[in-house]
Design a protein around this motif. Sequence first.
Motif, PDB file in Angstrom:
ATOM      1  N   ALA A   1      19.010  -1.393  -3.506  1.00  0.00           N
ATOM      2  CA  ALA A   1      18.361  -1.530  -4.436  1.00  0.00           C
ATOM      3  C   ALA A   1      17.589  -2.767  -4.284  1.00  0.00           C
ATOM      4  CB  ALA A   1      18.139  -0.508  -5.492  1.00  0.00           C
ATOM      5  N   LEU A   2      17.836  -3.807  -4.192  1.00  0.00           N
ATOM      6  CA  LEU A   2      17.491  -5.221  -4.324  1.00  0.00           C
ATOM      7  C   LEU A   2      16.957  -5.325  -3.407  1.00  0.00           C
ATOM      8  CD1 LEU A   2      17.286  -7.856  -5.594  1.00  0.00           C
ATOM      9  CD2 LEU A   2      19.311  -7.933  -5.649  1.00  0.00           C
ATOM     10  N   ALA A   3      18.157  -5.301  -2.308  1.00  0.00           N
ATOM     11  CA  ALA A   3      17.449  -5.349  -0.214  1.00  0.00           C
ATOM     12  C   ALA A   3      16.717  -4.776  -0.414  1.00  0.00           C
ATOM     13  CB  ALA A   3      18.699  -4.640  -0.047  1.00  0.00           C
ATOM     14  N   GLY A   4      16.080  -3.611   0.177  1.00  0.00           N
ATOM     15  CA  GLY A   4      14.468  -2.912  -0.243  1.00  0.00           C
ATOM     16  C   GLY A   4      14.032  -3.415  -0.931  1.00  0.00           C
ATOM     17  N   LEU A   5      14.134  -3.940  -2.236  1.00  0.00           N
ATOM     18  CA  LEU A   5      12.795  -4.899  -2.838  1.00  0.00           C
ATOM     19  C   LEU A   5      12.355  -5.635  -2.249  1.00  0.00           C
ATOM     20  CD1 LEU A   5      10.366  -5.111  -5.000  1.00  0.00           C
ATOM     21  CD2 LEU A   5      12.806  -5.844  -6.484  1.00  0.00           C
ATOM     22  N   MET A   6      13.255  -6.559  -1.348  1.00  0.00           N
ATOM     23  CA  MET A   6      12.972  -7.707  -0.675  1.00  0.00           C
ATOM     24  C   MET A   6      12.479  -7.444   0.322  1.00  0.00           C
ATOM     25  SD  MET A   6      16.910  -9.197  -1.257  1.00  0.00           S
ATOM     26  CE  MET A   6      16.428 -11.027  -0.362  1.00  0.00           C
ATOM     27  N   ALA A   7      12.883  -6.673   0.590  1.00  0.00           N
ATOM     28  CA  ALA A   7      11.719  -6.149   2.472  1.00  0.00           C
ATOM     29  C   ALA A   7      10.739  -5.989   2.081  1.00  0.00           C
ATOM     30  CB  ALA A   7      13.430  -4.747   2.936  1.00  0.00           C
ATOM     31  N   SER A   8      10.535  -5.273   1.276  1.00  0.00           N
ATOM     32  CA  SER A   8       9.262  -4.647   0.770  1.00  0.00           C
ATOM     33  C   SER A   8       8.323  -4.919  -0.062  1.00  0.00           C
ATOM     34  CB  SER A   8       9.563  -2.874   0.221  1.00  0.00           C
ATOM     35  OG  SER A   8      10.469  -2.560   1.453  1.00  0.00           O
ATOM     36  N   TRP A   9       8.485  -6.572  -0.464  1.00  0.00           N
ATOM     37  CA  TRP A   9       8.230  -6.314  -1.978  1.00  0.00           C
ATOM     38  C   TRP A   9       6.307  -6.742  -1.814  1.00  0.00           C
ATOM     39  CZ3 TRP A   9       5.678 -11.970  -2.188  1.00  0.00           C
ATOM     40  CH2 TRP A   9       5.267 -12.400  -1.054  1.00  0.00           C
ATOM     41  N   ARG A  10       5.763  -6.779  -0.299  1.00  0.00           N
ATOM     42  CA  ARG A  10       4.732  -7.153   0.077  1.00  0.00           C
ATOM     43  C   ARG A  10       3.437  -5.630  -0.044  1.00  0.00           C
ATOM     44  NH1 ARG A  10       4.328 -11.360   4.782  1.00  0.00           N
ATOM     45  NH2 ARG A  10       5.645 -13.549   3.797  1.00  0.00           N
ATOM     46  N   ARG A  11       4.735  -4.773  -0.312  1.00  0.00           N
ATOM     47  CA  ARG A  11       3.654  -2.924  -1.235  1.00  0.00           C
ATOM     48  C   ARG A  11       3.122  -3.129  -1.898  1.00  0.00           C
ATOM     49  NH1 ARG A  11       4.731  -1.456   4.874  1.00  0.00           N
ATOM     50  NH2 ARG A  11       6.238  -2.353   5.485  1.00  0.00           N
ATOM     51  N   ARG A  12       2.112  -3.282  -2.101  1.00  0.00           N
ATOM     52  CA  ARG A  12       1.688  -2.592  -3.150  1.00  0.00           C
ATOM     53  C   ARG A  12       2.372  -1.753  -3.970  1.00  0.00           C
ATOM     54  NH1 ARG A  12      -4.937  -1.532  -3.675  1.00  0.00           N
ATOM     55  NH2 ARG A  12      -4.469  -1.961  -1.703  1.00  0.00           N
ATOM     56  N   ARG A  13       2.333  -0.536  -2.689  1.00  0.00           N
ATOM     57  CA  ARG A  13       2.982   0.587  -3.522  1.00  0.00           C
ATOM     58  C   ARG A  13       4.728  -0.024  -4.540  1.00  0.00           C
ATOM     59  NH1 ARG A  13       5.667   5.854  -0.198  1.00  0.00           N
ATOM     60  NH2 ARG A  13       5.092   7.424  -1.567  1.00  0.00           N
ATOM     61  N   THR A  14       5.291  -0.205  -3.528  1.00  0.00           N
ATOM     62  CA  THR A  14       6.359  -1.212  -3.933  1.00  0.00           C
ATOM     63  C   THR A  14       6.428  -1.257  -5.367  1.00  0.00           C
ATOM     64  OG1 THR A  14       7.053  -2.007  -1.546  1.00  0.00           O
ATOM     65  CG2 THR A  14       8.547  -2.636  -3.295  1.00  0.00           C
ATOM     66  N   TRP A  15       5.418  -1.767  -5.762  1.00  0.00           N
ATOM     67  CA  TRP A  15       5.300  -2.583  -7.000  1.00  0.00           C
ATOM     68  C   TRP A  15       5.212  -1.847  -8.028  1.00  0.00           C
ATOM     69  CZ3 TRP A  15       8.235  -6.738  -8.591  1.00  0.00           C
ATOM     70  CH2 TRP A  15       8.155  -7.866  -6.935  1.00  0.00           C
ATOM     71  N   VAL A  16       4.367  -0.711  -7.114  1.00  0.00           N
ATOM     72  CA  VAL A  16       3.707   0.499  -8.705  1.00  0.00           C
ATOM     73  C   VAL A  16       4.978   1.145  -9.279  1.00  0.00           C
ATOM     74  CG1 VAL A  16       3.088   2.670  -9.196  1.00  0.00           C
ATOM     75  CG2 VAL A  16       1.520   1.261  -7.481  1.00  0.00           C
ATOM     76  N   PHE A  17       6.288   1.344  -8.000  1.00  0.00           N
ATOM     77  CA  PHE A  17       7.301   2.194  -8.871  1.00  0.00           C
ATOM     78  C   PHE A  17       8.383   1.068  -9.465  1.00  0.00           C
ATOM     79  CE2 PHE A  17       6.961   4.823  -4.764  1.00  0.00           C
ATOM     80  CZ  PHE A  17       6.000   5.768  -5.459  1.00  0.00           C
ATOM     81  N   VAL A  18       8.072  -0.730  -9.294  1.00  0.00           N
ATOM     82  CA  VAL A  18       8.892  -0.738  -9.475  1.00  0.00           C
ATOM     83  C   VAL A  18       8.771  -1.141 -11.106  1.00  0.00           C
ATOM     84  CG1 VAL A  18       9.184  -3.314  -9.819  1.00  0.00           C
ATOM     85  CG2 VAL A  18       9.361  -2.491  -7.562  1.00  0.00           C
ATOM     86  N   GLY A  19       7.404  -1.314 -10.963  1.00  0.00           N
ATOM     87  CA  GLY A  19       6.674  -1.159 -12.500  1.00  0.00           C
ATOM     88  C   GLY A  19       6.680  -0.334 -13.717  1.00  0.00           C
ATOM     89  N   ALA A  20       7.066   0.913 -12.823  1.00  0.00           N
ATOM     90  CA  ALA A  20       7.442   2.343 -13.216  1.00  0.00           C
ATOM     91  C   ALA A  20       8.707   2.262 -14.322  1.00  0.00           C
ATOM     92  CB  ALA A  20       7.190   3.433 -12.626  1.00  0.00           C
ATOM     93  N   TRP A  21       9.119   1.280 -13.098  1.00  0.00           N
ATOM     94  CA  TRP A  21      11.001   1.700 -13.193  1.00  0.00           C
ATOM     95  C   TRP A  21      11.294   0.741 -14.989  1.00  0.00           C
ATOM     96  CZ3 TRP A  21      14.703  -2.168 -14.417  1.00  0.00           C
ATOM     97  CH2 TRP A  21      16.391  -1.314 -13.672  1.00  0.00           C
ATOM     98  N   LEU A  22      10.609  -0.167 -14.657  1.00  0.00           N
ATOM     99  CA  LEU A  22      10.258  -1.425 -15.734  1.00  0.00           C
ATOM    100  C   LEU A  22       9.679  -0.987 -17.063  1.00  0.00           C
ATOM    101  CD1 LEU A  22       9.530  -4.804 -14.317  1.00  0.00           C
ATOM    102  CD2 LEU A  22      11.426  -3.699 -14.289  1.00  0.00           C
ATOM    103  N   LEU A  23       9.019   0.240 -16.898  1.00  0.00           N
ATOM    104  CA  LEU A  23       8.200   0.596 -17.940  1.00  0.00           C
ATOM    105  C   LEU A  23       9.050   1.703 -18.688  1.00  0.00           C
ATOM    106  CD1 LEU A  23       5.978   1.473 -19.993  1.00  0.00           C
ATOM    107  CD2 LEU A  23       5.590   2.940 -18.543  1.00  0.00           C
TER     108      LEU A  23
END
Length: 797
Positions: free
Chosen positions: A333-355
């Motif tokens: 999961a961390l590797a996927g985040l690192m490889a996709s950190w420039r994609r807006r959609r990635t941070w939408v999902f990360v934000g939902a998980w953090l919420l």
Amino acid sequence: MDTNPGAPIPEADSRRVDEVRPGWRWIVGGLSLVLPALFFFRATFTRDIFLAGDTLRAFYPMRAYWASRVSRGEFPDWFPYDGFGQSFPAIFISGVFHPTTLLHLMLPLGVAVKLTVLLCFPVALLGTVALLREWGVPRAGALFGALTFTFSGYLVCITNNPTYLLPASTVPAALWGVLRFVRRPTAARLTVGGGLLALVAFGGDAQAFAVTQALGVLVALTEPVTAPGTWGRRVGACLLLVATGGLLAAPQLLPAAALVATGEPGARSLAEAQNFSLHPLRVGELVLGPFLTDPVGVRGIPEIAVRKLIRMGSFTRAWVDSLYVGTPACVLALAGLMASWRRRRTWVFVGAWLLLLALVLGSSLPVYGWVYRLLPLWRPFRYPEKLGSFLVLGLAVGAGLGWRRCLGPGGAPRAVIVAGVGVAALCATVALGEAVGGLWTRGWVLPHWPEAPAAAIEGLSNNVVRMGGTAAGLALVCAVLAWRPRLGVGLVALQGAALFLENGPLYQVSPAEILETPPPFAERIRASAPAEEPVRVNTVVKGYGAPPLPGYEFKDRLSLGQVAVLAPDTSVFWDIESAGSYLPGRSTRLLRLMGDARRWSFELAPRLSTPFTVTHTRDLGAGLPPGARVLAQEPLFETTLLAHPQAPARIHLARPECVATFDEALERMTAPEPPASGTVLVECPAPLPVDAASGTGGVRVSRESPEHFTVDLEAAAPSVLVINDAYLPGWTATLDGEPAPILAANVAVRAVAVPAGNHSVVMRYRTPGLVPGLWLGALTLGALGAAMVVSRRRPRS
């Protein structure tokens, strides 16, 4: 390179791959049955049953009652066994419409519940595989993510509460249904997607249903838009799907909504809502493993460790004993985040998980309080840690997408290497810090638990050292395997082994005899009560104890204690009703009467036709309560069964004493000098006639069902007929065939005014909102069926 990791695999490509490996679906189907059977081998290959926690206190009683009624061709509207009775369909956790209830018509109770629990895991595995495949995750990665969610600590440990396991295991399939529909809306896909969303509600968790709906909308709206005008259609599809899921679930939703205004559906305050919040310290379990547990003796986190180290709210036990998702999953999961950190959609999902994480932490952060205050529909929900299933599902999905991004064709395996080394360094630091300098025990355990026994300190220290070292090793293996992506399939075996070794010891099964053997108190009560008449007991034992018994584990002994003292709602098994309340649909009027625990137990409950009380023997040191006598004692659990001969019959005639309001009735009922025996407080819109002979006469009760009974009476003077069951909406009464008002009596029960002479009173119950809900669900299902027929007949362009 994979330029759009969120895009679906084209259907032509999917068909071509399936042609290459046509056995894939059979393999996954077989694994979905074999792997849970092997993981839960202590349940699969023995007669033992799942019995711990609310499986015993709530799930078994509700399923037993459902089966007993439906097997006689009756629908269970009223549940008389908890808190003077309440609406059965309106109790959201009853799961009265879930398809697994049908198992209880064919199998013994223990076997049916065991099979219900075990079936959740194939559903979770297949649903997660389907969801990840819909996102284009390779087969091995989809299986990896499915193992992560299916055998996560949360799902494994929530076998002690199938009410929440059923909906949690269905969530991945529901999100898959959402994705399928928004990508190509058809009537058939709308039916499947809406049906799966409704199935989450039918499982018994209203909060999971609400969050799944919200996540479905989020997933749908973040799908790539590939053509002009698609966005508007996407929003419309979202609204249609959410509405369909709600309409199909209407038989469960509308009765629950009616209960909100009249019963006690959940939390009464923010503090109560945030009981069972996740302690921030436990977030580390996601990576390290269940470092607070005793996997051999207690099979979980000991209560003393909860009280001293991670207590959140008023409870002294953890909601689940593990949140572990496997170190390899965290690495991917961390590797996927690192490889996709420039994609807006990635941070939408990360934000939902953090919420979701912020919500799960509950009282540790203000976020849950903000949601509680801003969203009125959120207020009936309680226990933030229940949302842990969405946390582990988020990591499982993240791991699957990380596999696609890093280990799939054209991926970036270097991210897995970096993430693996980083996680390994962190976990090794934790293990070395404890092994060398006591970072964990001296830094947290001893400051919060100075008197901790040496054995407890050693056990907690060993847990952190072992799990930290193991996690570091697993992370390094992930990094090594990533050098050769073709070897990545080894990660699946590595992940499965990690989950089995850490979470496998924590589920609890118990001998079926605990459920099948009537306790001595039940036999004494039945022998002392009139045959075929409902009888009620009040249990005031709070701690059930776990006396040493050869052949029984710690939690087995706790279950034995609960059964022995007839704790709510275990008395259902012996056809004994409970004056105590454990289920969330109880009457708020009854709760107000329970404010003074001792007075309720030994004075007010007997006055409301509760002729038996179970209490700790030590609590009787100052003498017996007035009018009580000892009926039996249980030396093993140090409890005593008291009888109250002065308790009136369940249904009787009484002399009315009118009061104007509920508050006046409560004040009068709880005054130092309550109303005289034979007199009942009635909330009267107009004065009732009374004379010297009021309350005298005889009654004869004919019971057709808990929802329908007839009382033939002979009153010597104008009186009230008192029915000592909960005063709740849904009941109707007729007096000699004419409608009669039902009055609140003695604050919490029911009464009907009757004139002198011979009369017949008939009482019926129907759950408010049930019939409209059934009609809505049926009409929606019919409309969907018609739409599918029309769409199939329509010629394709």
